[in-house]
Design a protein around this motif. Structure first.
Motif, PDB file in Angstrom:
ATOM      1  N   ASP A 134      65.477  35.924  45.297  1.00  0.00           N
ATOM      2  CA  ASP A 134      64.982  36.336  43.991  1.00  0.00           C
ATOM      3  C   ASP A 134      64.669  35.120  43.117  1.00  0.00           C
ATOM      4  OD1 ASP A 134      64.433  38.282  41.870  1.00  0.00           O
ATOM      5  OD2 ASP A 134      66.311  37.593  40.975  1.00  0.00           O
ATOM      6  N   LEU A 135      65.577  34.161  43.091  1.00  0.00           N
ATOM      7  CA  LEU A 135      65.363  32.961  42.276  1.00  0.00           C
ATOM      8  C   LEU A 135      64.185  32.129  42.791  1.00  0.00           C
ATOM      9  CD1 LEU A 135      69.053  31.878  41.631  1.00  0.00           C
ATOM     10  CD2 LEU A 135      67.461  32.905  40.002  1.00  0.00           C
ATOM     11  N   LYS A 136      64.061  32.047  44.107  1.00  0.00           N
ATOM     12  CA  LYS A 136      62.932  31.327  44.701  1.00  0.00           C
ATOM     13  C   LYS A 136      61.632  31.998  44.268  1.00  0.00           C
ATOM     14  CE  LYS A 136      61.706  32.001  48.996  1.00  0.00           C
ATOM     15  NZ  LYS A 136      61.600  32.039  50.458  1.00  0.00           N
ATOM     16  N   GLY A 137      61.633  33.329  44.279  1.00  0.00           N
ATOM     17  CA  GLY A 137      60.449  34.073  43.862  1.00  0.00           C
ATOM     18  C   GLY A 137      60.104  33.842  42.401  1.00  0.00           C
ATOM     19  N   LYS A 138      61.126  33.821  41.563  1.00  0.00           N
ATOM     20  CA  LYS A 138      60.891  33.574  40.134  1.00  0.00           C
ATOM     21  C   LYS A 138      60.316  32.179  39.912  1.00  0.00           C
ATOM     22  CE  LYS A 138      64.214  36.842  38.329  1.00  0.00           C
ATOM     23  NZ  LYS A 138      65.403  37.101  37.551  1.00  0.00           N
ATOM     24  N   ALA A 139      60.828  31.216  40.673  1.00  0.00           N
ATOM     25  CA  ALA A 139      60.324  29.848  40.538  1.00  0.00           C
ATOM     26  C   ALA A 139      58.866  29.765  40.985  1.00  0.00           C
ATOM     27  CB  ALA A 139      61.188  28.892  41.366  1.00  0.00           C
ATOM     28  N   LYS A 140      58.552  30.394  42.114  1.00  0.00           N
ATOM     29  CA  LYS A 140      57.170  30.392  42.599  1.00  0.00           C
ATOM     30  C   LYS A 140      56.245  31.084  41.606  1.00  0.00           C
ATOM     31  CE  LYS A 140      57.489  30.417  47.652  1.00  0.00           C
ATOM     32  NZ  LYS A 140      57.186  31.250  48.838  1.00  0.00           N
ATOM     33  N   GLU A 141      56.700  32.216  41.091  1.00  0.00           N
ATOM     34  CA  GLU A 141      55.876  32.951  40.134  1.00  0.00           C
ATOM     35  C   GLU A 141      55.609  32.099  38.896  1.00  0.00           C
ATOM     36  OE1 GLU A 141      55.778  37.099  37.552  1.00  0.00           O
ATOM     37  OE2 GLU A 141      57.598  36.570  38.657  1.00  0.00           O
ATOM     38  N   GLY A 142      56.646  31.471  38.377  1.00  0.00           N
ATOM     39  CA  GLY A 142      56.492  30.623  37.191  1.00  0.00           C
ATOM     40  C   GLY A 142      55.573  29.447  37.440  1.00  0.00           C
ATOM     41  N   LEU A 143      55.737  28.812  38.592  1.00  0.00           N
ATOM     42  CA  LEU A 143      54.881  27.681  38.935  1.00  0.00           C
ATOM     43  C   LEU A 143      53.436  28.137  39.092  1.00  0.00           C
ATOM     44  CD1 LEU A 143      54.697  24.674  39.582  1.00  0.00           C
ATOM     45  CD2 LEU A 143      55.223  25.228  41.958  1.00  0.00           C
ATOM     46  N   GLY A 144      53.264  29.294  39.720  1.00  0.00           N
ATOM     47  CA  GLY A 144      51.915  29.835  39.884  1.00  0.00           C
ATOM     48  C   GLY A 144      51.255  30.121  38.550  1.00  0.00           C
ATOM     49  N   LYS A 145      52.020  30.686  37.612  1.00  0.00           N
ATOM     50  CA  LYS A 145      51.479  30.967  36.285  1.00  0.00           C
ATOM     51  C   LYS A 145      51.115  29.670  35.571  1.00  0.00           C
ATOM     52  CE  LYS A 145      53.669  35.380  35.210  1.00  0.00           C
ATOM     53  NZ  LYS A 145      54.630  36.085  34.350  1.00  0.00           N
ATOM     54  N   THR A 146      52.003  28.683  35.684  1.00  0.00           N
ATOM     55  CA  THR A 146      51.789  27.412  34.998  1.00  0.00           C
ATOM     56  C   THR A 146      50.557  26.685  35.514  1.00  0.00           C
ATOM     57  OG1 THR A 146      54.159  27.187  34.610  1.00  0.00           O
ATOM     58  CG2 THR A 146      52.851  25.191  34.442  1.00  0.00           C
ATOM     59  N   SER A 150      78.484  41.590  51.783  1.00  0.00           N
ATOM     60  CA  SER A 150      79.208  40.336  51.930  1.00  0.00           C
ATOM     61  C   SER A 150      78.708  39.318  50.908  1.00  0.00           C
ATOM     62  CB  SER A 150      79.040  39.789  53.342  1.00  0.00           C
ATOM     63  OG  SER A 150      77.744  39.255  53.526  1.00  0.00           O
ATOM     64  N   ALA A 151      79.549  38.354  50.646  1.00  0.00           N
ATOM     65  CA  ALA A 151      79.184  37.315  49.677  1.00  0.00           C
ATOM     66  C   ALA A 151      77.955  36.552  50.150  1.00  0.00           C
ATOM     67  CB  ALA A 151      80.357  36.364  49.473  1.00  0.00           C
ATOM     68  N   GLY A 152      77.851  36.322  51.446  1.00  0.00           N
ATOM     69  CA  GLY A 152      76.688  35.615  51.988  1.00  0.00           C
ATOM     70  C   GLY A 152      75.401  36.372  51.758  1.00  0.00           C
ATOM     71  N   ASP A 153      75.450  37.691  51.930  1.00  0.00           N
ATOM     72  CA  ASP A 153      74.270  38.517  51.683  1.00  0.00           C
ATOM     73  C   ASP A 153      73.876  38.480  50.213  1.00  0.00           C
ATOM     74  OD1 ASP A 153      74.066  39.291  54.352  1.00  0.00           O
ATOM     75  OD2 ASP A 153      75.263  41.100  54.042  1.00  0.00           O
ATOM     76  N   LYS A 154      74.878  38.573  49.331  1.00  0.00           N
ATOM     77  CA  LYS A 154      74.598  38.530  47.889  1.00  0.00           C
ATOM     78  C   LYS A 154      73.933  37.215  47.514  1.00  0.00           C
ATOM     79  CE  LYS A 154      78.323  41.456  46.159  1.00  0.00           C
ATOM     80  NZ  LYS A 154      79.544  41.504  45.354  1.00  0.00           N
ATOM     81  N   ILE A 155      74.468  36.135  48.040  1.00  0.00           N
ATOM     82  CA  ILE A 155      73.924  34.805  47.727  1.00  0.00           C
ATOM     83  C   ILE A 155      72.503  34.674  48.262  1.00  0.00           C
ATOM     84  CG2 ILE A 155      74.160  32.337  48.213  1.00  0.00           C
ATOM     85  CD1 ILE A 155      77.246  32.846  48.154  1.00  0.00           C
ATOM     86  N   GLY A 156      72.303  35.128  49.489  1.00  0.00           N
ATOM     87  CA  GLY A 156      70.969  35.047  50.094  1.00  0.00           C
ATOM     88  C   GLY A 156      69.942  35.859  49.336  1.00  0.00           C
ATOM     89  N   ASN A 157      70.320  37.064  48.943  1.00  0.00           N
ATOM     90  CA  ASN A 157      69.399  37.918  48.194  1.00  0.00           C
ATOM     91  C   ASN A 157      69.093  37.324  46.829  1.00  0.00           C
ATOM     92  OD1 ASN A 157      69.494  39.671  50.364  1.00  0.00           O
ATOM     93  ND2 ASN A 157      70.974  41.032  49.413  1.00  0.00           N
ATOM     94  N   LYS A 158      70.101  36.799  46.176  1.00  0.00           N
ATOM     95  CA  LYS A 158      69.889  36.179  44.858  1.00  0.00           C
ATOM     96  C   LYS A 158      69.027  34.923  44.992  1.00  0.00           C
ATOM     97  CE  LYS A 158      70.610  36.108  40.453  1.00  0.00           C
ATOM     98  NZ  LYS A 158      69.983  37.108  39.605  1.00  0.00           N
TER      99      LYS A 158
END
Length: 57
Positions: free
Chosen positions: A13-25, A2-10
Motif C-alpha cells: 500500500d505504501l509503495k503504491g502511494k509513493a508511486k502514485e504521488g511521484l506519478g502525479k508530481t 500473521s504479522a508478516g502478512d500485515k507488514i507485506g500488505n501495508k
C-alpha cells in the motif's frame, strides 16, 4: 493474519502511494496508475486476510 502478512500488505500500500504521488508530481500517468493498482492489491490482500481470520474465529 500473521504479522508478516500485515507488514507485506501495508508495504504494498505504501509503495503504491509513493508511486502514485511521484506519478502525479512528474505528470507520469502510467506511474500514477501503477501506484493505484499497487494500493488496490494491498487492500484486496488485507481484506482476504481479515476474512481468513474471521473464519478461524
Amino acid at each position: 493474519m500473521s504479522a508478516g502478512d500485515k507488514i507485506g500488505n501495508k508495504a504494498e500500500d505504501l509503495k503504491g502511494k509513493a508511486k502514485e504521488g511521484l506519478g502525479k508530481t512528474t505528470g507520469d500517468r502510467e506511474l500514477e496508475a501503477e501506484g493505484k493498482t499497487d494500493q488496490a492489491k494491498g487492500n484486496v490482500k488485507q481484506a482476504g486476510e481479515k476474512i481468513k481470520d474471521a473464519v478461524k474465529d
